[in-house]
Design a protein around this motif. Structure first.
Motif, short mmCIF file in Angstrom:
data_model
loop_
_atom_site.label_atom_id
_atom_site.label_comp_id
_atom_site.label_asym_id
_atom_site.label_seq_id
_atom_site.Cartn_x
_atom_site.Cartn_y
_atom_site.Cartn_z
N SER A 193 -5.40 46.36 15.24
CA SER A 193 -6.78 46.40 15.75
C SER A 193 -7.67 47.20 14.81
CB SER A 193 -6.81 47.02 17.14
OG SER A 193 -8.14 47.12 17.60
N LYS A 194 -8.87 46.68 14.60
CA LYS A 194 -9.85 47.39 13.79
C LYS A 194 -10.79 48.24 14.62
CE LYS A 194 -9.87 43.76 10.23
NZ LYS A 194 -10.67 42.76 9.50
N HIS A 195 -10.64 48.16 15.93
CA HIS A 195 -11.47 49.02 16.77
C HIS A 195 -10.59 49.82 17.72
CE1 HIS A 195 -11.43 45.25 19.39
NE2 HIS A 195 -10.94 46.18 20.22
N TYR A 202 -15.99 50.87 16.64
CA TYR A 202 -15.61 50.00 15.53
C TYR A 202 -16.31 50.43 14.25
CZ TYR A 202 -15.42 45.64 12.76
OH TYR A 202 -15.25 44.71 11.76
N HIS A 228 -16.96 50.02 10.34
CA HIS A 228 -16.86 48.82 9.50
C HIS A 228 -17.61 49.02 8.20
CE1 HIS A 228 -21.06 47.71 10.47
NE2 HIS A 228 -20.79 48.15 11.68
N GLU A 278 -16.12 40.85 16.74
CA GLU A 278 -15.27 41.92 17.24
C GLU A 278 -15.61 42.24 18.70
OE1 GLU A 278 -11.98 44.31 15.96
OE2 GLU A 278 -13.11 42.71 14.96
N LYS A 334 -13.93 40.27 21.49
CA LYS A 334 -12.57 40.63 21.93
C LYS A 334 -12.59 41.43 23.22
CE LYS A 334 -10.80 40.50 17.19
NZ LYS A 334 -10.22 41.25 16.06
#
Length: 934
Positions: free
Chosen positions: A674-676, A811, A813, A825, A828
């Motif tokens: 996961s990027k968040h 998040y 970025h 994002e 999700k």
């Protein structure tokens, strides 16, 4: 000989429920409508009446007076009664752009059944106007607007302006003059009918002289309003000349000085049977002006002939100007639980239920029109601006929560029916009769791979100790055990009594593997290890391959993020790909709030309290290679309430010296890949008259924030309007948002994604903190008139003395919001994959893995996948919020051969080339695109 013209429009602004609950308001509506119909039918001089901009008033009236439908239809057809184009009058920012489109579609169709809809965007409701309205209106064929609120004279120095959307669409728009939609009512009606001047505040009720009234005096109702029951019969012709002059002068900033629009109506105003007489007397007093009754359509037709469009100033984007009270700026966070439930309904109905049901309808299944229409009716009736914001009595809030809960139940029921229909059609011949299967559904328009939490039941007869999950090709999918328990579950059977099913329930995290875009796949649950159920000692011990995300009780780390929780409950977040650390994130701020439903107002003796001044309890809640969660509990000591004395002035008072415990529990979760960083926060609110905000420092030096809006991303400065003296209203810096807000400098950004929040602020501190409003707790006061309120001090619903839950994600970025794919994002959290346990079915014809729709460009945002309103076809709507033209291929894994580009009212436009189920499009910046396929 008259050389000037004044178009006088008779109208009302009718809130479906506001000062009074639904049925009291309905009773007033019946009295009003009965009177209006009689006047319009009997008085040929009464040209027409504008029933606000909505049609639900007619719907509500006919529910009680169905015998009058033909009378109303005759008046609508004759353009005596002007209705629509809206169904209800929604507040805009708490709801999605898709809901605005559906509201217009419903209102237009309802009005057309009666004889036609108002072709002018009479948009004097809504606390702020969305930037995309010019495009939305122009797309459905409306070319003119009255947007008589929330645009300042600094931006629109003249009454008329060209309102311009992000895609360049324009509407010739009037903001009217002083008192806007009430300019003729306050300046003409009050002096001539009541012998009063409204803006001198001279009028007041005189018992026994002004009229006949009643007031409940019993213990339960004495706080309620008085009600007048007779009609005013006064007429003061001697006041006509001065009143008419003031009314005419009201629009002295028009670009067409000889042609003006006078609006004779107000909130809950009556038809005024004296209006034709008043107009005749105005003409007698001013022979050089032709006062005449007419419609908005009459006015804009005349305006178009006279105005020089090249001289009309341009106003870009959203209209949300002025002081906070006038803009109702902070109602976004009032009674936040209504907005939260609304977002849950929208995500269920629009993002999950409709797409699956629509795809199945093209595969031959019956589309549940009746059920979904009922669900939408409940949802749209929850959206009127007073209702969705809860600026009402507590009973009305309860009514609105009921509507939203009905819409949610309908959506979830239809979704389950669609899953059942899909199960019957699946070809599961590759599996054994007793296999346990999961159907994973992905409503997002792109393939997704997620770590999801699931509960899987296995028969107790199998004594399953450890589960595995396999993809369709037999590839193992990673799982992480959470808990195991024994249950007896009922199995409903329409032809029998419920069957008892004895199960072991396994809760676990599942790595879904890739789920196709807008589609589904079937995976198999396997029994990896059994156990002896009667054994109490020395059970099978768990094995691990290591690689846990959690470390100790305070650290989380995956491929992209690292989290270190501090003793004060904040955490340091490391953005590993971009090499930056943001320290002391995620604190809470508590401040006094002596404002009202509509505007935040800090008391003069305010206290701003930070959670960082209190110790926190910190624990690792679960941990493994797929997911780990840290719990943080902070108990803040905050003032119990505000102390006002007997003074009602905004801002007066101070925070109480008596303190109460405000408990805030956050669960910070990080998943593999996961990027968040996900967070679930719960506040147990025990205090009154205060505001709680979440503080997310970004350490990004920027003067602008970006936030998801209606079919666009709104860029706004830290402050709103700055006057000639360099001053501004701080509360106007509290900004609306939909599914995300973001701060970036072009190189790096931090977004807060959510499915439950509405308001944020980019603070002008050295860390450029994003402050997100979690709740406002305020007095129960309703602004009946500028000098008097309906007050219910013992009704405490507006104080939010309850537990409130939130779900959001942080998040970090690279680049700005579009380069960081922030919208995708946020999807999700708002269009989550769903898992359903299914058993074996024989004889199906559909594959076990399929994509119904896919969009191959993440810069474009999916708004809806639905059945066409008037045809058995599929409608897909998307939009381009970026500043660049975007190329896209839209793929349909359904039996389709035709495609059209429609307008927002779903009228077919040009036919599009579709080959092998693929439509290729070029979507200009800011554009909303609606595609129909069949």
């Amino acid at each position: 000989m008259s050389n000037k013209t004044a178009i006088v429009v008779a109208h009302t602004h009718w809130d479906r429920e506001w000062r009074y609950p639904i049925w009291k308001t309905r009773s007033l509506l019946i009295e009003f409508m009965d009177w209006l119909i009689d006047i319009l039918e009997s008085d040929p001089a009464y040209d027409s009446f504008l029933l606000d901009g909505q049609t639900v008033c007619i719907d509500d009236y006919l529910e009680v007076r169905p015998e009058n439908r033909e009378r109303i239809a005759a008046l609508v057809k004759a353009k005596k009664l002007i209705v629509g184009p809206w169904y209800t009058l929604p507040d805009l920012f708490p709801i999605s752009g898709e809901c605005l489109v559906r509201n217009l579609q419903t209102g237009i169709r309802f009005a057309e059944e009666l004889g036609g809809y108002n072709p002018i965007a009479y948009h004097t409701f809504g606390w702020g106007q969305t930037a995309q309205f010019p495009q939305i209106y122009r797309d459905i064929g409306i070319n003119y607007a009255v947007a008589a609120k929330k645009v300042s004279e600094e931006r629109a120095p003249n009454c008329e302006f060209m309102w311009t959307a992000p895609d360049g669409s324009q509407l010739l728009t009037s903001r009217l003059g002083h008192f806007t939609r009430q300019n003729g009512y306050f300046y003409l009606h009050f002096p001539v009918r009541l012998n009063n001047i409204y803006d001198d505040n001279q009028y007041a009720w005189e018992w026994g002289k002004t009229g006949v009234a009643y007031h409940r005096a019993d213990e339960d109702n004495y706080q309620n309003d008085y009600f007048r029951i007779d009609h005013e019969d006064g007429y003061f012709k001697e006041n006509v000349k001065d009143a008419a002059q003031r009314t005419w002068d009201n629009m002295d900033k028009t670009l067409v000085s000889d042609f003006r629009l006078l609006m004779c109506g107000c909130d809950f105003s009556t038809p005024n049977p004296y209006l034709p007489r008043m107009i005749a007397d105005c003409n007698e007093a001013f022979p050089e002006i032709d006062f005449k009754m007419g419609s908005l359509e009459d006015y804009f037709q005349g305006l178009e002939k006279r105005i020089d469009r090249s001289a009309v100033p341009v106003v870009d984007g959203e209209l949300r100007d002025g002081e906070p009270c006038g803009a109702s700026a902070n109602a976004l966070a009032t009674r936040i639980h209504i907005k939260q439930l609304n977002k849950t309904v929208e995500n269920s109905l629009i993002r999950r239920t409709e797409p699956l049901a629509t795809g199945l309808s093209l595969l031959g299944e019956t589309y549940p029109v009746g059920m979904l229409s009922k669900g939408w009716n409940y949802l749209l009736k929850a959206h009127p601006h007073d209702s969705i914001n809860g600026v009402t009595q507590d009973k009305t809030v309860d009514d609105n929560m009921y509507r939203l809960n009905q819409a949610l139940e309908i959506s979830e029921t239809v979704y389950e029916d669609a899953l059942a229909a899909l199960l019957k059609r699946l070809d599961l011949s590759a599996y054994e009769q007793t296999d346990t299967l999961l159907l994973l559904h992905n409503p997002q328009p792109r393939p997704v791979r997620e770590v999801v939490k699931v509960g899987i039941d296995t028969p107790q007869s199998e004594s399953c100790w450890t589960l595995g999950v396999e993809d369709a090709d037999g590839t193992p999918l990673a799982v992480q055990e959470i808990a195991r328990d024994e249950h007896k579950q009922p199995v409903h059977d329409i032809e029998a009594r419920p069957w008892p099913y004895y199960v072991d329930r396994h809760q676990l995290y599942l790595d879904t593997g890739e789920i196709p875009a807008g589609g589904y796949k079937v995976v198999k649950v396997v029994n990896k290890e059994t156990y002896w159920r009667e054994e109490e000692w020395w059970p099978n011990m768990r094995k691990s391959a290591g690689g846990f995300i959690g470390q100790g009780a305070t650290q989380l780390e995956n491929e992209f993020l690292k989290v270190e929780v501090n003793t004060d409950g904040t955490f340091n977040l490391t953005d590993k790909p971009n090499g930056r650390v943001i320290e002391n994130m995620h604190s809470f701020e508590d401040e006094g709030d002596t404002g009202d439903y509509w505007a935040y107002y800090a008391p003069y003796k305010n206290q701003s309290i930070t959670s960082r001044g209190f110790g926190s309890r910190i624990w690792m809640e679960d941990n493994g290679p797929l997911s780990a969660t840290i719990g943080v509990e902070t108990i803040m000591k905050v003032p119990e309430c505000a102390e006002y004395g007997n003074v009602k002035v905004q801002g007066y008072g101070k925070r109480s010296e008596r303190l109460v415990d405000l408990s805030i529990v956050s669960r910070i979760a990080l998943n593999k890949g996961s990027k968040h960083l996900k967070v679930k926060t719960s506040i147990d609110n025990t205090a009154k008259d205060h505001r709680v905000r979440l503080m997310i420092p970004t350490d990004i030096q920027t003067d602008f924030s970006d936030a998801a809006g209606h079919f666009t991303v709104d860029r706004r400065g830290m402050v709103h309007e700055v006057d000639a003296d360099g001053k501004f209203y701080p509360e106007m810096a509290l900004r609306p948002m939909s599914v995300f807000c973001d701060a970036s400098d072009g190189k790096n950004g931090v977004a807060v994604l959510n499915n439950c929040l509405t308001e944020f602020q980019l603070l002008e501190d050295d860390r450029r903190t994003l402050a997100l409003t979690l709740l406002r707790a305020t007095r129960n006061r309703i602004c009946t008139e500028s000098r008097v309120s309906s007050e219910f001090p013992e009704a405490l619903g507006s104080q939010m003395l309850q537990a409130v839950d939130y779900e959001y994600a942080i998040y970090p970025h690279a680049g700005n919001w579009d380069e960081g794919n922030v919208y995708a994002e946020a999807d999700k959290l708002n269009a989550k994959p769903a898992a359903t346990q299914i058993s074996m079915n024989r004889g199906g014809d559909l594959p076990i893995i399929a994509s119904h729709y896919a969009i191959d460009n993440d810069a474009l945002v999916l708004s809806s996948v639905k059945k066409a309103e008037d045809r058995d076809s599929l409608v897909l709507r998307l939009f381009n919020p970026t500043e660049e033209t975007q190329e896209v291929s839209i793929s349909f894994g359904l039996p389709v051969s035709k495609a059209w580009k429609n307008n927002l009212n779903e009228l077919r436009g040009e036919e599009l080339l579709i080959e092998n189920g693929v439509v290729n499009l070029s979507v200009p910046k800011g554009k909303i695109v609606t595609i129909e396929i069949a």
